[in-house]
Design a protein around this motif. Structure first.
Motif, short mmCIF file in Angstrom:
data_model
loop_
_atom_site.label_atom_id
_atom_site.label_comp_id
_atom_site.label_asym_id
_atom_site.label_seq_id
_atom_site.Cartn_x
_atom_site.Cartn_y
_atom_site.Cartn_z
N ALA A 21 0.81 -1.22 0.00
CA ALA A 21 0.00 0.00 0.00
C ALA A 21 0.85 1.27 0.00
O ALA A 21 0.61 2.20 -0.78
CB ALA A 21 -0.95 -0.01 1.20
N THR A 45 -1.06 5.65 4.96
CA THR A 45 -2.19 4.73 4.95
C THR A 45 -2.91 4.96 6.26
O THR A 45 -2.29 5.30 7.28
CB THR A 45 -1.74 3.27 4.82
N ASP A 47 -6.28 3.90 9.08
CA ASP A 47 -7.27 2.97 9.58
C ASP A 47 -8.63 3.65 9.46
O ASP A 47 -8.86 4.69 10.10
CB ASP A 47 -6.97 2.64 11.05
N PRO A 48 -9.56 3.14 8.65
CA PRO A 48 -10.84 3.83 8.48
C PRO A 48 -11.65 3.92 9.76
O PRO A 48 -12.55 4.76 9.85
CB PRO A 48 -11.55 2.97 7.42
N THR A 128 -10.64 7.00 -0.64
CA THR A 128 -11.74 6.54 0.17
C THR A 128 -12.65 5.57 -0.58
O THR A 128 -12.75 5.59 -1.81
CB THR A 128 -12.60 7.72 0.64
N THR A 129 -13.30 4.71 0.19
CA THR A 129 -14.40 3.88 -0.28
C THR A 129 -15.63 4.32 0.51
O THR A 129 -15.51 5.14 1.43
CB THR A 129 -14.11 2.39 -0.03
N TRP A 134 -8.75 5.06 3.39
CA TRP A 134 -7.71 4.04 3.47
C TRP A 134 -6.31 4.61 3.29
O TRP A 134 -5.32 3.97 3.64
CB TRP A 134 -7.96 2.96 2.42
N ALA A 164 -8.15 3.81 -3.82
CA ALA A 164 -8.63 3.28 -2.54
C ALA A 164 -8.86 1.78 -2.62
O ALA A 164 -8.55 1.03 -1.68
CB ALA A 164 -9.90 3.99 -2.10
N ARG A 168 -6.98 -0.87 -0.27
CA ARG A 168 -7.77 -1.78 0.56
C ARG A 168 -7.38 -3.23 0.26
O ARG A 168 -7.23 -4.05 1.18
CB ARG A 168 -9.26 -1.56 0.29
N MET A 171 -3.95 -3.80 1.85
CA MET A 171 -3.95 -3.75 3.30
C MET A 171 -4.77 -4.86 3.94
O MET A 171 -4.54 -5.22 5.09
CB MET A 171 -4.46 -2.39 3.77
N LEU A 279 -12.91 -5.04 8.74
CA LEU A 279 -12.10 -4.54 7.63
C LEU A 279 -12.13 -5.49 6.45
O LEU A 279 -12.32 -5.08 5.30
CB LEU A 279 -10.65 -4.37 8.08
N ALA A 283 -13.86 -5.25 2.55
CA ALA A 283 -13.05 -5.38 1.34
C ALA A 283 -13.70 -6.32 0.33
O ALA A 283 -13.47 -6.20 -0.87
CB ALA A 283 -11.65 -5.87 1.69
#
Length: 363
Positions: A21, A45, A47-48, A128-129, A134, A164, A168, A171, A279, A283
């Motif tokens: 990533a 990177t 952590d959402p 982003t998602t 991310w 993103a 993702r 990660m 997480l 994904a």
């Protein structure tokens, strides 16, 4: 500047061919530097869940002396164009000038970090998602140069729209490259200047594995310094996740000590399956209800227990499980567990290490 189509194609090629990533973000930053143009940059990177860094690359940004001040401002919140503010506003790309309405002097970050660094303009690009952020890039132009234009912003936003998903994937879904030789929790103790005063042997080993730049002033990963800054700013315990260079998730628990509040303790331990289930389920594009079912499955619940917990019929639970199996392309609960947690479990599954009552492997 290259056309947006050409830039998008180049970014997509990076996402297909570069592994890791942080490495993907660095390659994209170098590409954008050649095409859009800027004088300094850093990559993170994130952590959402906590919006704290899980790793990054900072050697091409401002000096680490100024970066320390930047981290303090960032975690305290309230300044223009913070990551949480951009996520809430649904902004993927923004500039400091636009975020402050043309009054950059109103930004503490501008006055205390950018100006001393000789930088006049800042652009932030988030990856982003629908579930969150991310990763991100911070791009800087020096004093005396032109600000990022609307065309620059549009080119960056359009060309990086798919980044993103790649982050993702790297990660969350990428298989672990090799088994870590470290296991179990470690402890790191910091003073109020965020200098490490002591650490357990395992704590020091985990620090060396975190996929992030090292702050040369404190000899700590930047992500850990951000966690400690958050504790200082909020006076509350902080829990977040970071990644190792081999792709393993770690959980950080940071808090002040009761007897000696000038000390901040950080416990670093391998993330348990249930902690990364959300997480990983995201994904794979699972719905909110499907994620609930996965969470319960990952906790070892039976079909009947899941039905009672979610107030559903057993038949409805079966339908959810069938759709989950289809999305993840598995045929059984065992295959589901293996796929969901492959990067955490595979090295231990291969040697038949049993799982303890905590939900994590006993060694």
């Amino acid at each position: 500047m290259a056309s947006t189509e050409a830039l998008t194609s180049a970014v997509e090629r990076i996402c297909r061919t570069v592994s890791g990533a942080v490495a993907i973000e660095c390659a994209i930053a170098e590409l954008l530097c050649e095409t859009v143009g800027f004088d300094a940059w850093c990559a993170l990177t994130l952590d959402p869940a906590s919006l704290l860094p899980t790793g990054g690359f900072h050697e091409r940004g401002v000096s680490f002396e100024l970066a320390s001040r930047l981290m303090e401002i960032e975690v305290r919140g309230g300044d223009a164009m913070t990551w949480p503010a951009m996520v809430r506003a649904g902004e993927r790309v923004a500039t400091l000038d636009r975020a402050t309405g043309g009054d950059r002097q109103g930004s503490e970050r501008y006055r205390e970090v950018l100006v001393p660094a000789g930088m006049g303009h800042e652009l932030r690009a988030t990856f982003t998602t629908p579930s969150g952020i991310w990763g991100a890039l911070v791009l800087l132009r020096g004093v005396g140069t032109e600000d990022f234009t609307a065309a620059d912003m549009r080119a960056i936003e359009e060309s990086t729209a798919g980044v993103a998903t790649a982050l993702r994937r790297e990660m969350v879904l990428t298989d672990i490259a090799k088994a870590d030789s470290i296991d179990g929790p470690g402890l790191v103790m910091l003073d109020d200047s965020l200098t490490m005063v002591e650490a357990t042997r395992t704590g020091g080993m985990w620090l060396a594995e975190i996929d992030d730049s090292t702050d040369p002033l404190r000899q700590l990963p930047v992500a850990l310094t951000m966690v400690a800054n958050r504790v200082q700013a909020s006076a509350m315990p902080v829990r977040t996740r970071v990644r190792t260079r081999t792709g393993r998730w770690l959980t950080l628990h940071a808090d002040r000590l009761v007897a000696t509040p000038e000390r901040i303790s950080v416990i670093i331990e391998p993330a348990r399956p249930v902690e990364i289930a959300e997480l990983i389920a995201d994904a794979y594009g699972l719905t909110a209800r499907e994620r609930e079912v996965v969470r319960l499955l990952s906790s070892g619940c039976t079909r009947q227990e899941i039905a009672r917990a979610l107030t559903l019929s057993a038949h409805t639970v079966d339908d959810h499980i069938k759709r989950i199996f289809g999305k993840l392309e598995v045929r059984s609960r065992a295959e589901l567990a293996a796929k969901l947690f492959y990067d955490q479990h595979a090295p231990r599954l291969a040697t038949d290490v049993p799982v303890g009552a905590s939900g994590w492997f006993i060694r």
